[in-house]
Design a protein around this motif. Structure first.
Motif, PDB file in Angstrom:
ATOM      1  N   ASP A 284      13.509   9.140   0.450  1.00 28.54           N
ATOM      2  CA  ASP A 284      13.210  10.711   1.450  1.00 28.54           C
ATOM      3  C   ASP A 284      11.928  10.918   1.795  1.00 28.54           C
ATOM      4  OD1 ASP A 284      15.954  10.831   0.860  1.00 28.54           O
ATOM      5  OD2 ASP A 284      15.719  12.311  -0.699  1.00 28.54           O
ATOM      6  N   GLU A 285      10.896  10.228   1.224  1.00 30.67           N
ATOM      7  CA  GLU A 285       9.687  10.519   1.888  1.00 30.67           C
ATOM      8  C   GLU A 285       8.994   9.528   2.582  1.00 30.67           C
ATOM      9  OE1 GLU A 285       6.547  10.043  -1.464  1.00 30.67           O
ATOM     10  OE2 GLU A 285       8.510  10.690  -2.676  1.00 30.67           O
ATOM     11  N   LEU A 286       9.461   8.231   2.498  1.00 31.05           N
ATOM     12  CA  LEU A 286       9.108   7.114   3.106  1.00 31.05           C
ATOM     13  C   LEU A 286       9.835   6.856   4.529  1.00 31.05           C
ATOM     14  CD1 LEU A 286       9.054   4.363   0.370  1.00 31.05           C
ATOM     15  CD2 LEU A 286       7.136   5.570   1.381  1.00 31.05           C
ATOM     16  N   LEU A 287      11.318   7.227   4.571  1.00 31.81           N
ATOM     17  CA  LEU A 287      11.980   6.987   5.595  1.00 31.81           C
ATOM     18  C   LEU A 287      11.520   7.728   6.738  1.00 31.81           C
ATOM     19  CD1 LEU A 287      15.767   6.499   4.332  1.00 31.81           C
ATOM     20  CD2 LEU A 287      14.097   4.879   5.213  1.00 31.81           C
ATOM     21  N   PRO A 288      11.041   9.146   6.649  1.00 38.30           N
ATOM     22  CA  PRO A 288      10.704   9.876   7.931  1.00 38.30           C
ATOM     23  C   PRO A 288       9.495   9.220   8.676  1.00 38.30           C
ATOM     24  CG  PRO A 288      10.969  11.373   6.201  1.00 38.30           C
ATOM     25  CD  PRO A 288      11.207   9.830   5.565  1.00 38.30           C
ATOM     26  N   VAL A 289       8.629   8.618   7.758  1.00 40.64           N
ATOM     27  CA  VAL A 289       7.370   7.895   8.513  1.00 40.64           C
ATOM     28  C   VAL A 289       7.890   6.902   9.301  1.00 40.64           C
ATOM     29  CG1 VAL A 289       5.328   6.670   7.930  1.00 40.64           C
ATOM     30  CG2 VAL A 289       6.029   8.529   6.584  1.00 40.64           C
ATOM     31  N   GLN A 290       8.793   5.886   8.743  1.00 40.47           N
ATOM     32  CA  GLN A 290       9.230   4.904   9.453  1.00 40.47           C
ATOM     33  C   GLN A 290      10.132   5.215  10.812  1.00 40.47           C
ATOM     34  OE1 GLN A 290       7.032   3.172   7.695  1.00 40.47           O
ATOM     35  NE2 GLN A 290       8.575   1.207   8.354  1.00 40.47           N
ATOM     36  N   ARG A 291      10.710   6.556  10.660  1.00 37.18           N
ATOM     37  CA  ARG A 291      11.615   6.941  11.921  1.00 37.18           C
ATOM     38  C   ARG A 291      10.950   7.202  12.828  1.00 37.18           C
ATOM     39  NH1 ARG A 291      16.346   5.320  11.651  1.00 37.18           N
ATOM     40  NH2 ARG A 291      16.799   6.325   9.623  1.00 37.18           N
ATOM     41  N   GLU A 292       9.503   8.065  12.388  1.00 29.99           N
ATOM     42  CA  GLU A 292       8.647   8.480  13.527  1.00 29.99           C
ATOM     43  C   GLU A 292       8.085   7.305  14.157  1.00 29.99           C
ATOM     44  OE1 GLU A 292       6.744  11.077  16.217  1.00 29.99           O
ATOM     45  OE2 GLU A 292       8.525  11.348  14.796  1.00 29.99           O
TER      46      GLU A 292
ATOM     47  N   GLU B  62      13.832   4.539  -4.242  1.00 31.69           N
ATOM     48  CA  GLU B  62      13.874   6.069  -5.120  1.00 31.69           C
ATOM     49  C   GLU B  62      13.129   6.919  -4.388  1.00 31.69           C
ATOM     50  OE1 GLU B  62      14.506   8.036  -8.678  1.00 31.69           O
ATOM     51  OE2 GLU B  62      15.458   6.453  -7.615  1.00 31.69           O
ATOM     52  N   HIS B  63      11.930   6.552  -3.387  1.00 31.88           N
ATOM     53  CA  HIS B  63      11.161   7.664  -2.824  1.00 31.88           C
ATOM     54  C   HIS B  63      11.725   7.495  -1.530  1.00 31.88           C
ATOM     55  CE1 HIS B  63       8.587   8.488  -6.222  1.00 31.88           C
ATOM     56  NE2 HIS B  63       8.705   7.121  -6.582  1.00 31.88           N
TER      57      HIS B  63
ATOM     58  N   MET C   1      14.791  -5.411   3.174  1.00 26.91           N
ATOM     59  CA  MET C   1      13.683  -4.345   3.119  1.00 26.91           C
ATOM     60  C   MET C   1      12.911  -4.786   4.124  1.00 26.91           C
ATOM     61  SD  MET C   1      14.568  -2.355   0.723  1.00 26.91           S
ATOM     62  CE  MET C   1      12.960  -1.347   0.302  1.00 26.91           C
ATOM     63  N   THR C   2      12.697  -5.778   5.113  1.00 25.93           N
ATOM     64  CA  THR C   2      11.705  -6.268   5.825  1.00 25.93           C
ATOM     65  C   THR C   2      11.720  -5.367   6.867  1.00 25.93           C
ATOM     66  OG1 THR C   2      11.879  -8.441   4.838  1.00 25.93           O
ATOM     67  CG2 THR C   2      11.105  -8.260   6.945  1.00 25.93           C
ATOM     68  N   LYS C   3      12.608  -5.189   7.794  1.00 29.29           N
ATOM     69  CA  LYS C   3      12.707  -4.735   9.061  1.00 29.29           C
ATOM     70  C   LYS C   3      12.382  -3.275   9.098  1.00 29.29           C
ATOM     71  CE  LYS C   3      13.116  -8.827  10.888  1.00 29.29           C
ATOM     72  NZ  LYS C   3      11.964  -9.556  11.194  1.00 29.29           N
ATOM     73  N   PHE C   4      13.291  -2.549   9.152  1.00 28.94           N
ATOM     74  CA  PHE C   4      13.260  -1.032   9.069  1.00 28.94           C
ATOM     75  C   PHE C   4      11.966  -0.388   8.051  1.00 28.94           C
ATOM     76  CE2 PHE C   4      14.075   3.630   8.348  1.00 28.94           C
ATOM     77  CZ  PHE C   4      13.925   3.905   9.622  1.00 28.94           C
ATOM     78  N   MET C   5      11.962  -0.957   6.748  1.00 29.95           N
ATOM     79  CA  MET C   5      11.180  -0.330   5.852  1.00 29.95           C
ATOM     80  C   MET C   5       9.731  -1.087   6.042  1.00 29.95           C
ATOM     81  SD  MET C   5      12.691   1.967   4.201  1.00 29.95           S
ATOM     82  CE  MET C   5      11.654   2.191   2.672  1.00 29.95           C
TER      83      MET C   5
ATOM     84  N   GLY D  63       0.802  -1.458  -0.086  1.00 34.20           N
ATOM     85  CA  GLY D  63       0.217   0.000  -0.133  1.00 34.20           C
ATOM     86  C   GLY D  63       0.920   1.355   0.251  1.00 34.20           C
ATOM     87  N   ARG D  64       1.892   1.074   0.782  1.00 34.72           N
ATOM     88  CA  ARG D  64       2.717   2.429   0.716  1.00 34.72           C
ATOM     89  C   ARG D  64       3.522   2.973  -0.525  1.00 34.72           C
ATOM     90  NH1 ARG D  64       6.443   0.649   5.669  1.00 34.72           N
ATOM     91  NH2 ARG D  64       4.582  -0.208   6.202  1.00 34.72           N
ATOM     92  N   LEU D  65       3.533   1.867  -1.358  1.00 36.30           N
ATOM     93  CA  LEU D  65       4.294   2.169  -2.487  1.00 36.30           C
ATOM     94  C   LEU D  65       3.385   2.205  -3.770  1.00 36.30           C
ATOM     95  CD1 LEU D  65       7.083  -0.572  -2.590  1.00 36.30           C
ATOM     96  CD2 LEU D  65       7.087   1.504  -1.502  1.00 36.30           C
ATOM     97  N   ALA D  66       2.089   2.257  -3.689  1.00 39.42           N
ATOM     98  CA  ALA D  66       0.863   2.318  -4.608  1.00 39.42           C
ATOM     99  C   ALA D  66       0.975   3.937  -4.965  1.00 39.42           C
ATOM    100  CB  ALA D  66      -0.330   2.259  -4.219  1.00 39.42           C
ATOM    101  N   GLY D  67       0.836   4.201  -6.185  1.00 37.62           N
ATOM    102  CA  GLY D  67       0.705   5.414  -6.868  1.00 37.62           C
ATOM    103  C   GLY D  67       2.531   6.058  -6.989  1.00 37.62           C
ATOM    104  N   LEU D  68       3.404   5.686  -6.541  1.00 37.43           N
ATOM    105  CA  LEU D  68       4.702   6.119  -6.245  1.00 37.43           C
ATOM    106  C   LEU D  68       5.408   5.601  -7.767  1.00 37.43           C
ATOM    107  CD1 LEU D  68       6.258   5.578  -3.048  1.00 37.43           C
ATOM    108  CD2 LEU D  68       5.097   7.516  -3.941  1.00 37.43           C
TER     109      LEU D  68
END
Length: 369
Positions: free
Chosen positions: A269-277, A266-267, A219-223, A40-45
């Motif tokens: 920079d927008e996905l990592l902050p969500v995981q970090r929070e 590729e994305h 890509m399993t744990k943090f992502m 879901g988080r990759l849909a539309g990217l």
């Protein structure tokens, strides 16, 4: 003969079958297990351009050449390939016994089961709880033998969550090298840091530039993209070349998974902050919970969303069984990680889910007092 991996058989299906999940260590947040072709988080990217395929992106992420990267169908496959490649470096007929694979204790069960299945002699070095699970190079050196081919460690330590400084990792690699062995560092939990390092993959530290070291991750744990089953191995070009030959004996990574992983990178920079929070929130929840419970002993390493805890009167199996059968709650018995007196708590779901699950665990604990 490959030994049974009891932990993986035990946990299979449980996170999705339970109402309250304190057993999942991957940061999936609000996303459930992948059921469609696109998470879901990759849909539309948008996809990256063709020249920025997954091996290229990973090489850039680790600041290495593409010859230093092997993409695999998950980190488990990467670890298997690394062990098999290391075992191929020696002629068993020239050794007095089977080649030594030295593995940390306590540890993640597949990392000791796989070398046994591949014909290695698994010996252990300690990362004991009384030393806060630190990686001590002296312990590594003391346990090495002349027939050593590989030393296996994790950073963050799986299962305690302890993060070892890279200086200790480098010293362990040098100790291994003195015996003609390499150091394998499974870094699937390395990005679990609340204050990311700008130059590390996904904000965490890496041993990829340490000589005589093989690094694996996924890509399993943090992502939180376990459904893709994408992992990789980073090492010197000679080792990777031999590892490619080994990898042909195993299923290759499916092209759709590779393409979706490349889309995620590729994305990032927008996905990592969500995981970090999510990491920050869940770390704070876990640390606060453990700190406030007088009936539990244990500590939560900085930045970790998982840890061991011991109850003052009940062992890990008793707690886990009671949680599952009476409270619809998943916690993991520590016996799977060589700590039978403890359970491992892992906060990988959304913070709301984890907070509610901790409330249920508190209810269970209160009933025991």
């Amino acid at each position: 003969m490959f030994p049974t991996i009891e932990y993986l058989e035990w946990i299979a299906g449980k996170p999705d079958a339970v109402a309250h999940d304190l057993g999942s260590s991957d940061l999936r947040g609000t996303f459930q297990r992948q059921r469609g072709p696109v998470p879901g988080r990759l849909a539309g990217l948008e996809d990256p351009p063709p020249e920025r395929d997954l091996p290229t992106q990973l090489a850039q992420l680790y600041d290495v050449d593409e010859d230093n990267v092997l993409v695999t169908a998950g980190a488990t496959t990467a670890n298997l390939v690394a062990v098999a490649t290391a075992l191929q470096t020696v002629d068993p007929d020239e050794l007095a016994s089977r080649p030594q694979v030295l593995v940390e204790k306590p540890g993640y069960e597949p990392l000791r089961a796989t070398p046994r299945g591949l014909g290695g002699r698994v010996d252990r070095f300690l990362r004991p709880p009384e030393d806060d699970y630190q990686l001590e190079p002296d312990r590594v050196e003391a346990a090495l033998t002349e027939d050593a081919v590989l030393v296996v460690t994790t950073n963050r330590h799986n299962p305690s969550g302890r993060l070892a400084p890279l200086e200790s990792v480098a010293m362990a690699a040098r100790a291994a090298n003195e015996y003609g062995a390499r150091l394998l560092v499974d870094e699937v939990y390395a990005p679990y840091v609340t204050d990311p390092e700008a130059d590390g993959p996904f904000g965490g530290p890496t041993a990829a530039d340490i000589e005589n070291t093989v690094v694996t991750s996924s890509m399993t744990k943090f992502m939180g993209l376990g459904g893709l089953r994408v992992g990789w191995l980073v090492a010197d070009a000679d080792f990777v070349e031999r590892a490619r030959s080994v990898a042909w004996h195993l299923p290759v990574l499916a092209e759709p998974s590779a393409a979706l992983a490349a889309r995620a990178l590729e994305h990032r920079d927008e996905l990592l902050p969500v995981q970090r929070e999510l990491l920050r929130e869940n770390h704070a929840l876990l640390a606060s919970f453990v700190d406030e419970r007088e009936d539990l002993s244990g500590s939560v390493p900085d930045g970790s969303t998982f840890c061991f805890v011991e109850h003052e009167s009940f062992d890990g199996d008793e707690l886990a069984t009671l949680a599952w059968e009476e409270y619809d709650l998943l916690v993991v018995p520590g016996r799977f990680f060589e700590r039978p007196e403890a359970v491992r708590l892992s906060l990988g779901r959304s913070s709301d889910h984890c907070e509610a699950a901790l409330d249920v665990f508190a209810e269970l604990l209160d009933s025991l007092s």
